[in-house]
Motif scaffolding. Structure first.
Motif, PDB file in Angstrom:
ATOM      1  N   ILE A 344       1.224  -1.302   0.093  1.00 33.81           N
ATOM      2  CA  ILE A 344       0.076   0.388   0.378  1.00 33.81           C
ATOM      3  C   ILE A 344       0.984   0.716   0.023  1.00 33.81           C
ATOM      4  N   SER A 345       2.148   1.409   0.792  1.00 32.57           N
ATOM      5  CA  SER A 345       2.529   2.499   0.674  1.00 32.57           C
ATOM      6  C   SER A 345       3.313   2.897  -0.398  1.00 32.57           C
ATOM      7  N   CYS A 346       3.590   1.369  -0.973  1.00 32.44           N
ATOM      8  CA  CYS A 346       4.331   2.249  -3.010  1.00 32.44           C
ATOM      9  C   CYS A 346       3.544   2.632  -3.463  1.00 32.44           C
ATOM     10  N   GLN A 347       2.352   1.766  -2.848  1.00 32.99           N
ATOM     11  CA  GLN A 347       1.272   2.804  -4.586  1.00 32.99           C
ATOM     12  C   GLN A 347       0.384   3.892  -4.039  1.00 32.99           C
ATOM     13  N   HIS A 348       0.655   4.213  -2.580  1.00 33.26           N
ATOM     14  CA  HIS A 348      -0.497   5.456  -2.531  1.00 33.26           C
ATOM     15  C   HIS A 348       0.654   6.501  -2.774  1.00 33.26           C
ATOM     16  N   LYS A 349      -0.708   7.143  -3.474  1.00 31.37           N
ATOM     17  CA  LYS A 349       0.043   8.892  -3.511  1.00 31.37           C
ATOM     18  C   LYS A 349       0.902   9.793  -3.193  1.00 31.37           C
ATOM     19  N   LEU A 420      -4.750   6.017   8.835  1.00 35.10           N
ATOM     20  CA  LEU A 420      -4.999   5.051   6.991  1.00 35.10           C
ATOM     21  C   LEU A 420      -6.267   4.591   7.101  1.00 35.10           C
ATOM     22  N   LEU A 421      -6.237   3.511   7.575  1.00 35.13           N
ATOM     23  CA  LEU A 421      -7.454   2.178   7.572  1.00 35.13           C
ATOM     24  C   LEU A 421      -8.717   2.786   7.864  1.00 35.13           C
ATOM     25  N   ALA A 422      -8.458   3.968   8.014  1.00 36.58           N
ATOM     26  CA  ALA A 422     -10.204   4.872   8.167  1.00 36.58           C
ATOM     27  C   ALA A 422     -10.599   5.220   6.667  1.00 36.58           C
ATOM     28  N   HIS A 423      -9.578   4.789   5.759  1.00 37.29           N
ATOM     29  CA  HIS A 423      -9.783   5.560   4.628  1.00 37.29           C
ATOM     30  C   HIS A 423     -10.503   4.428   3.310  1.00 37.29           C
ATOM     31  N   ARG A 424     -11.309   4.761   2.610  1.00 37.50           N
ATOM     32  CA  ARG A 424     -11.839   3.713   1.380  1.00 37.50           C
ATOM     33  C   ARG A 424     -10.701   3.766   0.688  1.00 37.50           C
ATOM     34  N   GLU A 425      -9.593   3.781   0.477  1.00 35.99           N
ATOM     35  CA  GLU A 425      -8.602   3.914  -1.039  1.00 35.99           C
ATOM     36  C   GLU A 425      -7.379   3.430  -0.397  1.00 35.99           C
ATOM     37  N   ILE A 426      -7.017   3.164   0.458  1.00 37.21           N
ATOM     38  CA  ILE A 426      -6.546   2.320   1.140  1.00 37.21           C
ATOM     39  C   ILE A 426      -6.662   1.083   0.668  1.00 37.21           C
ATOM     40  N   TYR A 427      -7.782   0.487   0.324  1.00 36.06           N
ATOM     41  CA  TYR A 427      -8.362  -0.984   0.174  1.00 36.06           C
ATOM     42  C   TYR A 427      -8.454  -0.613  -1.318  1.00 36.06           C
ATOM     43  N   GLU A 428      -8.631   0.177  -1.794  1.00 34.70           N
ATOM     44  CA  GLU A 428      -8.910   0.585  -3.465  1.00 34.70           C
ATOM     45  C   GLU A 428      -7.430  -0.183  -3.922  1.00 34.70           C
ATOM     46  N   LYS A 478     -10.554  -4.513  10.346  1.00 37.22           N
ATOM     47  CA  LYS A 478     -10.702  -5.166  11.420  1.00 37.22           C
ATOM     48  C   LYS A 478      -9.673  -5.992  11.865  1.00 37.22           C
ATOM     49  N   HIS A 479      -9.264  -6.741  10.637  1.00 38.17           N
ATOM     50  CA  HIS A 479      -8.345  -7.618  11.421  1.00 38.17           C
ATOM     51  C   HIS A 479      -6.953  -6.939  11.318  1.00 38.17           C
ATOM     52  N   PHE A 480      -6.690  -5.942  10.401  1.00 33.94           N
ATOM     53  CA  PHE A 480      -5.467  -4.331  10.169  1.00 33.94           C
ATOM     54  C   PHE A 480      -5.143  -4.516  11.809  1.00 33.94           C
ATOM     55  N   LEU A 481      -6.771  -3.432  12.267  1.00 36.76           N
ATOM     56  CA  LEU A 481      -6.666  -3.272  13.431  1.00 36.76           C
ATOM     57  C   LEU A 481      -6.068  -4.188  14.359  1.00 36.76           C
ATOM     58  N   SER A 482      -6.158  -5.010  14.251  1.00 36.57           N
ATOM     59  CA  SER A 482      -6.024  -5.903  15.748  1.00 36.57           C
ATOM     60  C   SER A 482      -4.838  -6.188  15.571  1.00 36.57           C
ATOM     61  N   THR A 483      -4.537  -6.053  14.606  1.00 38.66           N
ATOM     62  CA  THR A 483      -2.522  -6.437  14.487  1.00 38.66           C
ATOM     63  C   THR A 483      -1.706  -5.176  14.810  1.00 38.66           C
ATOM     64  N   LEU A 484      -2.321  -4.474  14.885  1.00 37.81           N
ATOM     65  CA  LEU A 484      -1.366  -3.457  15.536  1.00 37.81           C
ATOM     66  C   LEU A 484      -1.253  -3.064  16.861  1.00 37.81           C
ATOM     67  N   VAL A 485      -0.404  -2.646  17.331  1.00 38.20           N
ATOM     68  CA  VAL A 485       0.121  -2.408  19.016  1.00 38.20           C
ATOM     69  C   VAL A 485       0.745  -1.399  19.259  1.00 38.20           C
TER      70      VAL A 485
END
Length: 491
Positions: A344-349, A420-428, A478-485
């Motif tokens: 995502i980081s390398c694709q997100h403008k 960032l995970l609150a934004h739809r474009e991350i998943y797009e 939900k899964h991504f957020l559960s992995t973040l500490v």
């Protein structure tokens, strides 16, 4: 004149394309078989050749601008497909802010499409022919960028083999632009042996002005890149707009070859009266006929000419400090989540094209080797008053476990992922053309080419609790957020 290493490093042999073990691409370069028009909107043509066209395109979902090279398969020569894959394999091993990124290759029945970073500043060659003067301080900055990138390539065992102003592009317009190396189609892997066996020579069709003496007798190695750096440096400082000639210019191939093989570089004309002796001395060392006597890229970076190039200071803006706080506290318990964050980081403008993060990375990279060591991280963050646990940082940020923080890993860790995970474009970014509002297992196979299918299937099954073969955006979030500490870092 500074010491350019009294004992030059031994010259390595180049391995041919066939020596690469497989065609699997790693990190952020992926190969897909889809229709690029379903993903990208064509904005304008950037260039056209005998078998390919290059367009500026925009991702319909994320708005990221990219350059896309459309290659007609019917026009390719017999080994051209191997050359394309060679470039992909080489670039999959490189992760440096001064090397242009290639994001993916799309394979269709009639075309190859190579999607890469869009560098709007244009070629160095174009700049040389349009600007009446590049002052020495600016040339020093540009050369530092190029040499640092080549040093990184050589440290990875890769020689570019086709360095020239046409293969160096500016990321933006203006004096603050950074140079990036493009076109690794003819690059090759270095081996440990000291014997030359890769007889390539200099085709009469190539731009002979940048060829090293050893290329005329079929010996190509990383020191050939050093020669090309000398030619490029000469052209930057000779007022090319007026003089218009590289150092060994002649009207015919034979005459040019004779000069390269038999004449020493000369600094004639009034323009050289305004160029420092240290610059001229460095050019002479880069253009030594004997490749073994040329300095390594690593030695060049310690040359006295670069003393005027003050190392980038760590930015102390609020956004930079926040990025470093994110970096210090980044922690995800999922290996696959980290890999997806890197993709995502390398694709997100707003992440991949963030010049402030690039400056921050370079400022921390004190030895300019294109990666951050634990000591560099300790020193840099300690200078700003951060109280960190370097073992924990390396455990969480060093995704590929090579003992360093690479550029793409740095981009991942400096983000506020909970925001960032609150934004739809991350998943797009993660969705394929066939997805609607859900993900299937094929979406992750295309973005995680470095993993085997079993690992991806296991990851997918962990999230797909109802076993319907689909994951919604909310489930993935939900899964991504559960992995973040969340880790509290003081500074």
């Amino acid at each position: 004149m500074g010491n350019l290493c009294s004992n030059p490093e031994p010259i390595a042999q180049l391995s041919p394309i066939s020596s690469f073990p497989n065609r699997s691409l790693s990190k952020t370069i992926v190969k897909r078989q889809i229709n690029p028009k379903s993903i990208y909107r064509n904005l304008k043509m950037l260039g056209k050749g005998s078998y390919s066209s290059v367009y500026l395109v925009e991702n319909k979902k994320t708005g990221s601008k990219r350059a896309i090279k459309e290659i007609r398969k019917s026009a390719l020569k017999k080994n051209a497909e191997e050359i394309i894959y060679n470039e992909m394999i080489i670039l999959s091993q490189l992760d440096h802010p001064n090397i242009a990124k290639i994001f993916e290759i799309i394979d269709t029945p009639s075309f190859f499409y190579i999607i890469s970073e869009y560098l709007e500043g244009g070629e160095l060659f174009q700049r040389l022919t349009e600007v009446d003067h590049i002052d020495e301080n600016l040339a020093c900055k540009y050369m530092f960028d190029i040499v640092a990138a080549i040093n990184y390539c050589h440290s990875k065992g890769i020689a570019h083999k086709d360095l020239k102003p046409e293969n160096l592009m500016f990321d933006i317009l203006g004096r603050n632009a950074a140079l990036k190396i493009i076109d690794f189609g003819t690059s090759a892997k270095l081996t440990d042996t000291l014997i030359f066996t890769n007889h390539i020579g200099v085709p009469r069709t190539m731009r002979v002005y940048y060829a090293s003496p050893e290329q005329f007798i079929g010996h190509v190695n990383e020191k050939s890149d050093i020669w090309s750096l000398g030619v490029i440096m000469y052209m930057m400082l000779c007022n090319f707009y007026i003089a218009g000639k590289p150092p060994f210019y002649a009207k015919t191939f034979e005459e040019t070859a004779d000069k390269i093989l038999n004449q020493d570089v000369e600094f004639k004309g009034e323009v050289w009266n305004n160029v420092s002796n240290s610059a001229q001395n460095l050019i002479e060392k880069l253009l030594r006929k004997d490749p073994e006597s040329r300095p390594s890229a690593n030695c060049i970076l310690t040359d006295s000419w670069f003393n005027s190039f003050t190392h980038i200071k760590i930015p102390k803006s609020q956004s930079s400090l926040q990025a470093l706080k994110n970096f210090s506290g980044f922690q995800s318990e999922s290996k696959i989540a980290k890999l997806l964050f890197r993709y995502i980081s390398c694709q997100h403008k707003d992440i991949a094209d963030n010049s402030e993060l690039t400056r921050l990375f370079k400022a921390l990279d004190k030895n300019t080797d294109g990666k951050l060591s634990p000591q560099e991280i300790l020193d840099g963050l300690g200078e700003l008053g951060f109280n960190i646990n370097i073992q924990e940082i390396m455990k969480n940020v060093d995704i590929d476990k090579n003992g360093f923080v690479d550029y793409s890993e740095f981009l991942v860790a400096t983000q506020n992922w909970k925001k960032l995970l609150a934004h739809r474009e991350i998943y797009e970014i993660l969705k394929s053309e066939t997805s609607e509002n859900t993900f299937n297992v094929e979406d992750f196979k295309s973005t995680l080419p470095m993993l085997d299918n079993n690992e991806i299937t296991e990851f997918f099954s962990e999230i797909d609790t109802d076993r319907d073969g689909k994951i919604t955006m909310e489930e993935l979030k939900k899964h991504f957020l559960s992995t973040l500490v969340q880790t509290n870092i003081s500074y």
